[in-house]
Design a protein around this motif. Structure first.
Motif, PDB file in Angstrom:
ATOM      1  N   GLY A 283      48.190  24.750  82.344  1.00  0.00           N
ATOM      2  CA  GLY A 283      47.791  23.914  81.212  1.00  0.00           C
ATOM      3  C   GLY A 283      46.657  24.455  80.381  1.00  0.00           C
ATOM      4  N   ASN A 284      46.315  25.718  80.581  1.00  0.00           N
ATOM      5  CA  ASN A 284      45.188  26.310  79.861  1.00  0.00           C
ATOM      6  C   ASN A 284      45.652  27.045  78.604  1.00  0.00           C
ATOM      7  N   TYR A 285      44.778  27.065  77.643  1.00  0.00           N
ATOM      8  CA  TYR A 285      45.042  27.822  76.415  1.00  0.00           C
ATOM      9  C   TYR A 285      44.403  29.184  76.548  1.00  0.00           C
ATOM     10  N   TYR A 286      45.195  30.242  76.307  1.00  0.00           N
ATOM     11  CA  TYR A 286      44.691  31.603  76.466  1.00  0.00           C
ATOM     12  C   TYR A 286      45.099  32.427  75.243  1.00  0.00           C
ATOM     13  N   PRO A 287      44.217  32.504  74.236  1.00  0.00           N
ATOM     14  CA  PRO A 287      44.569  33.190  72.976  1.00  0.00           C
ATOM     15  C   PRO A 287      44.406  34.702  73.010  1.00  0.00           C
ATOM     16  N   ASN A 288      43.783  35.242  74.065  1.00  0.00           N
ATOM     17  CA  ASN A 288      43.478  36.671  74.100  1.00  0.00           C
ATOM     18  C   ASN A 288      44.708  37.558  73.992  1.00  0.00           C
ATOM     19  N   THR A 289      45.843  37.082  74.489  1.00  0.00           N
ATOM     20  CA  THR A 289      47.077  37.870  74.424  1.00  0.00           C
ATOM     21  C   THR A 289      47.957  37.447  73.250  1.00  0.00           C
TER      22      THR A 289
ATOM     23  N   SER B 194      50.180  42.545  87.632  1.00  0.00           N
ATOM     24  CA  SER B 194      49.260  41.574  88.241  1.00  0.00           C
ATOM     25  C   SER B 194      48.438  40.852  87.179  1.00  0.00           C
ATOM     26  N   ALA B 195      47.947  41.604  86.196  1.00  0.00           N
ATOM     27  CA  ALA B 195      47.116  40.998  85.147  1.00  0.00           C
ATOM     28  C   ALA B 195      47.911  39.972  84.343  1.00  0.00           C
ATOM     29  N   TYR B 196      49.129  40.338  83.931  1.00  0.00           N
ATOM     30  CA  TYR B 196      49.941  39.416  83.136  1.00  0.00           C
ATOM     31  C   TYR B 196      50.479  38.260  83.975  1.00  0.00           C
ATOM     32  N   ASN B 197      50.657  38.499  85.261  1.00  0.00           N
ATOM     33  CA  ASN B 197      51.068  37.408  86.155  1.00  0.00           C
ATOM     34  C   ASN B 197      49.976  36.355  86.233  1.00  0.00           C
ATOM     35  N   ARG B 198      48.709  36.814  86.311  1.00  0.00           N
ATOM     36  CA  ARG B 198      47.588  35.868  86.357  1.00  0.00           C
ATOM     37  C   ARG B 198      47.500  35.090  85.046  1.00  0.00           C
ATOM     38  N   VAL B 199      47.707  35.763  83.929  1.00  0.00           N
ATOM     39  CA  VAL B 199      47.692  35.087  82.627  1.00  0.00           C
ATOM     40  C   VAL B 199      48.802  34.041  82.573  1.00  0.00           C
ATOM     41  N   TYR B 200      49.981  34.413  83.058  1.00  0.00           N
ATOM     42  CA  TYR B 200      51.142  33.509  83.051  1.00  0.00           C
ATOM     43  C   TYR B 200      50.851  32.259  83.884  1.00  0.00           C
ATOM     44  N   GLN B 201      50.264  32.456  85.069  1.00  0.00           N
ATOM     45  CA  GLN B 201      49.940  31.324  85.935  1.00  0.00           C
ATOM     46  C   GLN B 201      48.827  30.465  85.323  1.00  0.00           C
TER      47      GLN B 201
ATOM     48  N   ALA C 262      55.699  38.878  65.109  1.00  0.00           N
ATOM     49  CA  ALA C 262      55.521  39.906  66.140  1.00  0.00           C
ATOM     50  C   ALA C 262      54.043  40.139  66.417  1.00  0.00           C
ATOM     51  N   GLY C 263      53.225  40.087  65.371  1.00  0.00           N
ATOM     52  CA  GLY C 263      51.792  40.285  65.531  1.00  0.00           C
ATOM     53  C   GLY C 263      51.119  39.191  66.329  1.00  0.00           C
ATOM     54  N   GLN C 264      51.744  38.020  66.383  1.00  0.00           N
ATOM     55  CA  GLN C 264      51.208  36.927  67.189  1.00  0.00           C
ATOM     56  C   GLN C 264      51.498  37.127  68.673  1.00  0.00           C
ATOM     57  N   VAL C 265      52.438  38.028  68.958  1.00  0.00           N
ATOM     58  CA  VAL C 265      52.731  38.369  70.354  1.00  0.00           C
ATOM     59  C   VAL C 265      51.896  39.582  70.769  1.00  0.00           C
ATOM     60  N   HIS C 266      51.854  40.585  69.899  1.00  0.00           N
ATOM     61  CA  HIS C 266      51.007  41.766  70.137  1.00  0.00           C
ATOM     62  C   HIS C 266      50.515  42.247  68.775  1.00  0.00           C
TER      63      HIS C 266
ATOM     64  N   ASN D 154      48.816  34.099  70.259  1.00  0.00           N
ATOM     65  CA  ASN D 154      49.402  32.760  70.320  1.00  0.00           C
ATOM     66  C   ASN D 154      50.895  32.798  70.603  1.00  0.00           C
ATOM     67  N   GLY D 155      51.555  33.854  70.122  1.00  0.00           N
ATOM     68  CA  GLY D 155      52.992  33.978  70.376  1.00  0.00           C
ATOM     69  C   GLY D 155      53.285  34.174  71.849  1.00  0.00           C
ATOM     70  N   TRP D 156      52.502  35.030  72.503  1.00  0.00           N
ATOM     71  CA  TRP D 156      52.702  35.252  73.938  1.00  0.00           C
ATOM     72  C   TRP D 156      52.323  34.008  74.730  1.00  0.00           C
ATOM     73  N   TRP D 157      51.268  33.329  74.297  1.00  0.00           N
ATOM     74  CA  TRP D 157      50.889  32.073  74.961  1.00  0.00           C
ATOM     75  C   TRP D 157      52.048  31.068  74.899  1.00  0.00           C
ATOM     76  N   LEU D 158      52.693  30.968  73.741  1.00  0.00           N
ATOM     77  CA  LEU D 158      53.810  30.042  73.589  1.00  0.00           C
ATOM     78  C   LEU D 158      54.980  30.425  74.485  1.00  0.00           C
ATOM     79  N   LEU D 159      55.290  31.714  74.548  1.00  0.00           N
ATOM     80  CA  LEU D 159      56.391  32.167  75.411  1.00  0.00           C
ATOM     81  C   LEU D 159      56.090  31.863  76.876  1.00  0.00           C
ATOM     82  N   CYS D 160      54.858  32.129  77.291  1.00  0.00           N
ATOM     83  CA  CYS D 160      54.463  31.827  78.675  1.00  0.00           C
ATOM     84  C   CYS D 160      54.529  30.325  78.947  1.00  0.00           C
ATOM     85  N   LYS D 161      54.132  29.539  77.954  1.00  0.00           N
ATOM     86  CA  LYS D 161      54.191  28.085  78.079  1.00  0.00           C
ATOM     87  C   LYS D 161      55.632  27.626  78.299  1.00  0.00           C
ATOM     88  N   LEU D 162      56.552  28.185  77.521  1.00  0.00           N
ATOM     89  CA  LEU D 162      57.962  27.828  77.647  1.00  0.00           C
ATOM     90  C   LEU D 162      58.522  28.269  78.998  1.00  0.00           C
TER      91      LEU D 162
END
Length: 353
Positions: free
Chosen positions: A57-63, A45-52, A160-164, A65-73
Motif C-alpha cells: 500500500g505504499n507509494y514509491y515514485p523513485n522508479t 532482489s531490489a525490484y522484488n523489494r520495491v514490488y512488495q 514510456a518515460g513514466q516507467v523508465h 509512476n508508470g512502474w508503480w502503477l504496474l506493480c500496483k496492478l
C-alpha cells in the motif's frame, strides 16, 4: 546448461527457417520461462523489494509512476514478483512480435539476432524493457509521417518515460524527417554541438539530468562517474558506425533500384533508420559520463535487424548481401553479449535459483 543449449538451438533454427510461427512461439515461451526462473540475476532482489513495498500500500515514485502503477496492478491480482515479471516480459514480447510483423514477413532471423543480443539485458532490466517495448511499438506511427502518428508517438514516449525516464531520450526521433532531408548539415551541426558539450560538460549534464536516473545524476554531480573503458567506447562507436553505414547502404540500394515496388511505410522506415542511427551519435558522448547510457542503443539493435529484413525482401544480391549484414550483426551482438553480460550469462544459464 539445458537452457543454454535450447537458446543456441533456437538461434540456429531461426537462421535456417525463414518463417515459422511455431519457432517464434517457442522463443517467446523460452524467454518467459527463463525470466521466471532467473531469480538470482542482478536487480531481481531490489525490484522484488520495491514490488512488495508497493503491494503493502505504499507509494514509491523513485522508479516512476508508470512502474508503480504496474506493480500496483500486479499486486491487485495477487501475482508474485516472479509471475509479474514473466507476464510483463510475455506481453512485451508479443508487442515486439506484432511490430516486427507490421514491417516484414521475414521475422525469424530477427528473433535469432535478438536472442544473441540484447535479449539477455532485457530479461534483467525489465523496467527499461517496458520503456523499450513502448518505444518500438510507437515507431510504426512515427514513420507514417502524419500529424496523428507524431502525436501518438509523442504521447507513447511520455508514457514510456513514466516507467523508465531514460525513454525520454527517444523524443529526438521525432526529428527523423528533418534529418533525412538535411543529412550533411545535421552531421556537421551535431559534431560541432557535441564538441562544445565535451568542452563545456555542464551543458550536456543539464540535458542528461532530464532523463537520467537519480542515481546516475548523483554520479555526475559528485564526479564519481561510471566511466566506460576505452575498449567499450571503441566497440560501441564501431557498432554505431556500422549501423549508420549499413542503413545508408540499404537506403541507397533501395532508392537506386527502379524495379522495387516498396510500400510507403517501408520506404519511410529505411529513411527513419538512417536518421536515428545518425542521431544516436549523441549516445556515445553521453556514455563518456557513464557507461550505463550504452543501454540507450538497445532499441536500435532490434530496429536495425528489422531494417535488414525489409532489405532482404527486395534485394537478394549485391556488393553487400543481406546475409553478410546479418553475419556482421550476429558477430557484433555476440561480442556485446560476451563482453558486457558475462555475469548475466552465468546467472541465467549456469546458476538457477
Amino acid at each position: 546448461m539445458i537452457l543454454l543449449i535450447s537458446f543456441t538451438l533456437l538461434v540456429f533454427l531461426g537462421f535456417l527457417i525463414k518463417n515459422s510461427k511455431v519457432l517464434n512461439w517457442l522463443e517467446i515461451v523460452l524467454l518467459t520461462i527463463t525470466v521466471g526462473i532467473g531469480t538470482n540475476v542482478a536487480d531481481f532482489s531490489a525490484y522484488n523489494r520495491v514490488y512488495q513495498f508497493i503491494g503493502n500500500g505504499n507509494y514509491y515514485p523513485n522508479t516512476g509512476n508508470g512502474w508503480w502503477l504496474l506493480c500496483k496492478l500486479g499486486n491487485m491480482f495477487e501475482l508474485s514478483y516472479e509471475q509479474f515479471k514473466m507476464l510483463i516480459l510475455f506481453v512485451g514480447l508479443l508487442i515486439i512480435r506484432s511490430t516486427i510483423k507490421y514491417f516484414t514477413n521475414n521475422p525469424n532471423y530477427i528473433w535469432s539476432l535478438y536472442l544473441i543480443y540484447p535479449v539477455i539485458t532485457d530479461l534483467i532490466q525489465i523496467r527499461f524493457f517496458v520503456g523499450l517495448v513502448i518505444t518500438i511499438w510507437a515507431v510504426r506511427y512515427l514513420v507514417s509521417n502524419t500529424p496523428r502518428g507524431y502525436i501518438i508517438y509523442f504521447i507513447s514516449i511520455l508514457v514510456a518515460g513514466q516507467v523508465h525516464n531514460s525513454a525520454y531520450f527517444y523524443l529526438i526521433f521525432i526529428f527523423w524527417k528533418f534529418v533525412t532531408k538535411n543529412i550533411q548539415k545535421v552531421v556537421i551541426g551535431l559534431v560541432l554541438f557535441l564538441g562544445i558539450c565535451l568542452v563545456e560538460k555542464n551543458i550536456l549534464i543539464n540535458i542528461i539530468s532530464s532523463f537520467g536516473t537519480g542515481q546516475e545524476n548523483e554520479f555526475y554531480l559528485n564526479n564519481t562517474l561510471y566511466q566506460p573503458t576505452a575498449t567499450q567506447m571503441v566497440f560501441f562507436t564501431l557498432v554505431n558506425t556500422t549501423f549508420i553505414l549499413v542503413s545508408k547502404y540499404i537506403r541507397d540500394s533501395i532508392y537506386a533500384s527502379n524495379q522495387i515496388e516498396i510500400s510507403k511505410a517501408e520506404r519511410n522506415y529505411v529513411d527513419f533508420m538512417l536518421a536515428i542511427n545518425i542521431m544516436a551519435i549523441v549516445i556515445l558522448v553521453m556514455a563518456v559520463f557513464s557507461f550505463t547510457f550504452f543501454r540507450l542503443q538497445k532499441p536500435l539493435w532490434l530496429l536495425n535487424y528489422t531494417n535488414v529484413a525489409i532489405f532482404s525482401t527486395y534485394i537478394k544480391k549485391g556488393p553487400v548481401s543481406p546475409g553478410i549484414i546479418i553475419a556482421v550483426y550476429a558477430f557484433l551482438g555476440a561480442i556485446a553479449l560476451i563482453g558486457t553480460e558475462s555475469q548475466a550469462l552465468n546467472d541465467f544459464f549456469f546458476v538457477l535459483r
